[in-house]
Design a protein around this motif. Sequence first.
Motif, PDB file in Angstrom:
ATOM      1  N   PHE A 195       0.855  -1.191   0.000  1.00  0.00           N
ATOM      2  CA  PHE A 195       0.000   0.000   0.000  1.00  0.00           C
ATOM      3  C   PHE A 195       0.883   1.230   0.000  1.00  0.00           C
ATOM      4  CE2 PHE A 195       0.779  -0.874   4.444  1.00  0.00           C
ATOM      5  CZ  PHE A 195       0.956   0.376   5.014  1.00  0.00           C
ATOM      6  N   GLN A 196       0.336   2.337  -0.472  1.00  0.00           N
ATOM      7  CA  GLN A 196       1.084   3.587  -0.525  1.00  0.00           C
ATOM      8  C   GLN A 196       0.798   4.425   0.708  1.00  0.00           C
ATOM      9  OE1 GLN A 196      -0.171   5.351  -4.242  1.00  0.00           O
ATOM     10  NE2 GLN A 196       1.461   4.312  -5.366  1.00  0.00           N
ATOM     11  N   THR A 197       1.833   5.076   1.216  1.00  0.00           N
ATOM     12  CA  THR A 197       1.693   6.062   2.273  1.00  0.00           C
ATOM     13  C   THR A 197       1.729   7.424   1.589  1.00  0.00           C
ATOM     14  OG1 THR A 197       2.811   4.633   3.853  1.00  0.00           O
ATOM     15  CG2 THR A 197       2.711   6.962   4.400  1.00  0.00           C
ATOM     16  N   VAL A 198       0.687   8.198   1.803  1.00  0.00           N
ATOM     17  CA  VAL A 198       0.517   9.459   1.079  1.00  0.00           C
ATOM     18  C   VAL A 198       0.645  10.638   2.031  1.00  0.00           C
ATOM     19  CG1 VAL A 198      -1.110  10.785  -0.341  1.00  0.00           C
ATOM     20  CG2 VAL A 198      -0.994   8.306  -0.565  1.00  0.00           C
ATOM     21  N   ASN A 199       1.329  11.673   1.579  1.00  0.00           N
ATOM     22  CA  ASN A 199       1.454  12.914   2.325  1.00  0.00           C
ATOM     23  C   ASN A 199       0.093  13.608   2.293  1.00  0.00           C
ATOM     24  OD1 ASN A 199       1.870  15.573   3.141  1.00  0.00           O
ATOM     25  ND2 ASN A 199       3.881  15.706   2.181  1.00  0.00           N
ATOM     26  N   PRO A 200      -0.560  13.796   3.448  1.00  0.00           N
ATOM     27  CA  PRO A 200      -1.888  14.402   3.450  1.00  0.00           C
ATOM     28  C   PRO A 200      -1.888  15.880   3.042  1.00  0.00           C
ATOM     29  CG  PRO A 200      -1.133  14.066   5.692  1.00  0.00           C
ATOM     30  CD  PRO A 200      -0.120  13.430   4.789  1.00  0.00           C
TER      31      PRO A 200
END
Length: 57
Positions: free
Chosen positions: A19-24
Amino acid sequence: MTDLLVGGEWAAASGGARFQTVNPADGTVITECAEAAPADTGWTPTCAAPAPRAPNW
């Protein structure tokens, strides 16, 4: 790219899912991580048992 940290060693998830970790703040992808599956939990008691006796616990 990040795998699972199991007993101080890096390991791929058994199912191979990620899964990708995204900068909010801006929506950019920070990294891609391994997604643990139920099969990946079998090592939990073995790896967790020594933790309270570790000097840096």
